[in-house]
Scaffold this motif. Structure first.
Motif, PDB file in Angstrom:
ATOM      1  N   GLY A   1       0.777  -1.229   0.000  1.00  0.00           N
ATOM      2  CA  GLY A   1       0.000   0.000   0.000  1.00  0.00           C
ATOM      3  C   GLY A   1       0.805   1.273   0.000  1.00  0.00           C
ATOM      4  O   GLY A   1       0.237   2.364   0.075  1.00  0.00           O
TER       5      GLY A   1
ATOM      6  N   ARG B   1      -2.791   3.292   0.385  1.00  0.00           N
ATOM      7  CA  ARG B   1      -3.979   2.630  -0.173  1.00  0.00           C
ATOM      8  C   ARG B   1      -5.132   2.654   0.832  1.00  0.00           C
ATOM      9  O   ARG B   1      -6.285   2.915   0.467  1.00  0.00           O
ATOM     10  CB  ARG B   1      -3.656   1.196  -0.569  1.00  0.00           C
ATOM     11  N   GLU B   2      -4.830   2.414   2.105  1.00  0.00           N
ATOM     12  CA  GLU B   2      -5.865   2.446   3.132  1.00  0.00           C
ATOM     13  C   GLU B   2      -6.418   3.862   3.299  1.00  0.00           C
ATOM     14  O   GLU B   2      -7.630   4.045   3.488  1.00  0.00           O
ATOM     15  CB  GLU B   2      -5.312   1.937   4.464  1.00  0.00           C
TER      16      GLU B   2
ATOM     17  N   GLU C   1      -6.619   6.191   0.990  1.00  0.00           N
ATOM     18  CA  GLU C   1      -7.494   6.480  -0.151  1.00  0.00           C
ATOM     19  C   GLU C   1      -8.859   5.813   0.031  1.00  0.00           C
ATOM     20  O   GLU C   1      -9.903   6.430  -0.208  1.00  0.00           O
ATOM     21  CB  GLU C   1      -6.857   6.015  -1.460  1.00  0.00           C
ATOM     22  N   ASN C   2      -8.856   4.559   0.478  1.00  0.00           N
ATOM     23  CA  ASN C   2     -10.120   3.859   0.715  1.00  0.00           C
ATOM     24  C   ASN C   2     -10.932   4.538   1.813  1.00  0.00           C
ATOM     25  O   ASN C   2     -12.162   4.641   1.732  1.00  0.00           O
ATOM     26  CB  ASN C   2      -9.860   2.396   1.083  1.00  0.00           C
TER      27      ASN C   2
ATOM     28  N   GLU D   1     -12.593   7.632   0.405  1.00  0.00           N
ATOM     29  CA  GLU D   1     -13.720   7.282  -0.468  1.00  0.00           C
ATOM     30  C   GLU D   1     -14.937   6.895   0.368  1.00  0.00           C
ATOM     31  O   GLU D   1     -16.068   7.294   0.084  1.00  0.00           O
ATOM     32  CB  GLU D   1     -13.329   6.136  -1.403  1.00  0.00           C
ATOM     33  N   ARG D   2     -14.704   6.145   1.441  1.00  0.00           N
ATOM     34  CA  ARG D   2     -15.791   5.746   2.328  1.00  0.00           C
ATOM     35  C   ARG D   2     -16.384   6.968   3.022  1.00  0.00           C
ATOM     36  O   ARG D   2     -17.613   7.114   3.134  1.00  0.00           O
ATOM     37  CB  ARG D   2     -15.234   4.756   3.354  1.00  0.00           C
TER      38      ARG D   2
END
Length: 471
Positions: free
Chosen positions: A173, A360-361, A363-364, A367-368
């Motif tokens: 990530g 990566r976490e 970005e997620n 988005e959430r």
């Protein structure tokens, strides 16, 4: 140091210019200063041993200064300084001939060492009568401007133009494929294919067929011949992700391919010549894998010509506000809406979280948060539970916990030291002003020079100055 060593400073911010001159004169250099790039360009050929220039200035910027000196006084090293440190700036500066690229607020000791190394390089170049070559290329962004990421950018810039095999190390990530793509994009192979391969996604037999291709009838189901990915990548770059998970048979075949420059399709009788630059990535300690016999030492030496280490997000927390802004803007473009704003309380939770999944976490998580937010402002309650529960004061802050009094707010509920409280408060004011140091300094009641020194003292240097008058 002899006073005959002459340094030219080009900086249109008076506070930064005076500080640079003070530092350099303290080292014994003879220093002249101008307040724009045009003034520096007028002095090309005046016999300066070194030029230190801001990148963004109203009348000609640092890249104009760089171009003028590299074309007319190529023996003079150029150090560029900017408040907008990113991969595009670092790579363009270095690939166009700058000695180094330093991000504001600069560490004074590091600046001294950089200047000393630049002058030593000039001496060596003069002794050997070697003129550095100039390379130009067009560049793109990777997000982050912390000191550790700036070193990554500069290393990527230096290796991009070569054919050397690169090993990118880092936790899952952290953006290893982005680095591989940056190396490819800024290399002479940019117009040829970039082929990514995840070594953990396929069994060893399938990976062999994918990489090297197969002949018709090579195995059950091979009803037609198939080109391998090495052939597809011919002339370009192949990215082998998680190469530490590659099995022993494939390691041997990959080593042979790198040694011979050719591949043999499964079931085929003739070898095929290929010209492929290899960039590999791993989240494992390959040194340890070699010691335990799980990874071939000879292959390790082949792929580890240049190593790029990507730090985990928890080691570059100053990049989190910049990454958050980037992801919010990216989501806004995708959803065709205005970017969501982030509450200061939510930002504090994000910067305090450990981020085991790294960028990566993050970005997620953004988005959430945007998906569940009731309005266009992300609150702590919109963040994933593992983040929103990371600080005991989050619920009180989100629910209007003013009733408990400022003394129990998120800044001091854990009774920090005065130095830690200063660091937190500066970061809070910076976040509330979008990273703009000029506005933050006004809010704090101090000048920018004092703010720069406070940031250097606390080890925080990640915010943008955010306006054209504050470089």
């Amino acid at each position: 140091m002899s006073t005959q060593t002459r340094v030219l400073v080009a900086e249109d911010d008076r506070v930064a210019r005076d500080l640079l001159c003070e530092i350099l004169r303290g080292e014994g250099y003879e220093v002249d200063a101008v307040d724009d790039g045009a003034g520096a360009i007028e002095r090309v050929g005046a016999g300066y041993d070194l030029v230190v220039s801001d990148v963004r200035m109203e009348r000609s910027g640092g890249l104009d200064v760089l171009e003028a000196f590299t074309s007319r006084a190529p023996e003079t090293p150029i150090i560029l300084i900017t408040a907008f440190g990113d991969v595009a700036g670092a790579m363009e500066a270095i690939q166009r001939g700058a000695y180094d690229y330093v991000s504001k607020p600069f560490n004074i000791e590091e600046l001294r060492l950089t200047v000393a190394r630049a002058l030593e390089r000039r001496r060596l170049v003069a002794e050997h009568k070697v003129i550095p070559s100039e390379t130009k290329t067009h560049l793109q962004d990777i997000v982050g401007k912390s000191a550790v990421m700036l070193e990554v950018y500069k290393l990527v810039a230096r290796v991009a133009g070569s054919t050397a095999t690169v090993l990118v190390e880092g936790e899952s990530g952290t953006g290893k494929e982005l680095v591989a793509r940056a190396i490819h994009t800024h290399s002479p192979r940019a117009n040829a294919p970039f082929v990514p391969v995840n070594c953990t996604a396929l069994t060893e037999s399938l990976l062999e067929s994918e990489l090297f291709g197969h002949a018709r009838g090579a195995f059950t189901g091979a009803v037609a011949s198939k080109r391998g990915l090495f052939e597809t990548a011919n002339g370009g770059t192949m990215f082998l992700d998680e190469i530490g998970d590659m099995g022993p048979k494939m390691q041997a075949q990959l080593l042979r391919t790198l040694q011979d420059g050719e591949v043999r399709p499964v079931g085929g009788s003739e070898a095929i010549r290929v010209d492929v630059r290899l960039v590999c990535a791993t989240n494992k300690d390959l040194d340890e894998e070699v010691k335990t016999g799980r990874f071939r030492e000879d292959l390790y030496f082949r792929i580890n010509v240049v190593t790029v280490h990507l730090p985990p997000l928890r080691e570059r927390r100053e990049d989190i506000p910049i990454l958050v802004a980037h992801f919010l803007a990216k989501l806004a473009r995708r959803e065709r809406r205005s970017p969501a704003a982030l509450s200061p309380e939510a930002l504090r939770l994000l910067t305090g979280y450990g981020w085991p999944g790294n960028v990566r976490e993050l970005e997620n998580a953004m988005e959430r948060a945007v998906a569940v937010a009731k309005g266009n402002v992300v609150l702590p309650s919109d963040l994933p539970p593992e983040i929103s529960g990371a600080a005991g004061t989050a619920a009180a802050l989100a629910a209007g916990g003013a009733a408990t009094g400022a003394a129990e707010s998120g800044l001091i509920a854990d009774r920090p030291t005065l130095a830690e409280l200063e660091r937190r408060y500066i970061q809070l004011v910076l976040a509330e002003n979008g990273g703009n140091k000029k506005k933050a300094a006004e809010k704090l009641g101090i000048d920018r020079r004092t703010l720069y020194r406070a940031l250097e003292r606390t080890g925080d240097s990640g915010a943008d100055d955010g306006d054209d008058d504050d470089r």
